[in-house]
Design a protein around this motif. Structure first.
Motif, PDB file in Angstrom:
ATOM      1  N   UNK A 195       0.866  -1.175   0.000  1.00  0.00           N
ATOM      2  CA  UNK A 195       0.000   0.000   0.000  1.00  0.00           C
ATOM      3  C   UNK A 195       0.902   1.223   0.000  1.00  0.00           C
ATOM      4  N   UNK A 196       0.844   2.017  -1.058  1.00  0.00           N
ATOM      5  CA  UNK A 196       1.722   3.185  -1.104  1.00  0.00           C
ATOM      6  C   UNK A 196       1.379   4.147   0.033  1.00  0.00           C
ATOM      7  N   UNK A 197       2.408   4.808   0.537  1.00  0.00           N
ATOM      8  CA  UNK A 197       2.223   5.741   1.640  1.00  0.00           C
ATOM      9  C   UNK A 197       1.502   7.004   1.206  1.00  0.00           C
ATOM     10  N   UNK A 198       1.180   7.826   2.164  1.00  0.00           N
ATOM     11  CA  UNK A 198       0.498   9.086   1.899  1.00  0.00           C
ATOM     12  C   UNK A 198       1.466  10.126   1.370  1.00  0.00           C
ATOM     13  N   UNK A 199       1.105  11.381   1.506  1.00  0.00           N
ATOM     14  CA  UNK A 199       1.996  12.437   1.019  1.00  0.00           C
ATOM     15  C   UNK A 199       3.290  12.453   1.822  1.00  0.00           C
ATOM     16  N   UNK A 200       4.373  12.936   1.230  1.00  0.00           N
ATOM     17  CA  UNK A 200       5.655  12.956   1.938  1.00  0.00           C
ATOM     18  C   UNK A 200       5.591  13.879   3.159  1.00  0.00           C
ATOM     19  N   UNK A 201       6.292  13.480   4.211  1.00  0.00           N
ATOM     20  CA  UNK A 201       6.339  14.289   5.431  1.00  0.00           C
ATOM     21  C   UNK A 201       7.344  15.418   5.264  1.00  0.00           C
ATOM     22  N   UNK A 202       7.101  16.526   5.959  1.00  0.00           N
ATOM     23  CA  UNK A 202       8.100  17.606   5.900  1.00  0.00           C
ATOM     24  C   UNK A 202       9.354  17.169   6.657  1.00  0.00           C
ATOM     25  N   UNK A 203      10.515  17.700   6.281  1.00  0.00           N
ATOM     26  CA  UNK A 203      11.752  17.298   6.958  1.00  0.00           C
ATOM     27  C   UNK A 203      11.718  17.722   8.431  1.00  0.00           C
TER      28      UNK A 203
END
Length: 103
Positions: A88-96
């Motif tokens: 299952x692909x992850x959600x949007x990328x997290x901020x650094x």
């Protein structure tokens, strides 16, 4: 049991599915490149047997004939396999994270 030939490029894309297939059916997978077998994916039981053979702890000259498969065993192998895991692909990328806040 003859292994199923799968090109390395296809195996790379479907690695998790191939591992599940081998672990649940026991069917070996031969990884090929340009039609030549380069490596194989085998079940844990087959790997242990290969290790015992290599170490010389099993003598195949003393073993008897392999029993024929019954019709029930052949039907069981023809059933579709179940998937143990699903990608299952992850959600949007997290901020650094800021420096110093690590896990």
């Amino acid at each position: 049991m003859n292994p199923v030939d799968v090109p390395v490029t296809e195996a790379r894309a479907n690695f998790a599915d191939l591992v599940n297939r081998v672990s649940y059916t026991g069917e070996p997978i031969a990884l090929t490149r340009r039609g030549r077998v380069m490596a194989a994916i085998v079940s844990a039981e087959d790997l242990e047997l290969l290790r015992l053979l290599k170490d010389g702890r099993i003598d195949l000259t003393q073993s008897g004939p392999v029993p024929e498969e019954t019709e029930q065993q052949q039907v069981t192998r023809a059933q579709p396999m179940r998937i143990a895991a699903q990608y299952r692909p992850g959600g949007p990328p997290r901020p650094p994270r800021p420096p110093g806040f690590t896990r």
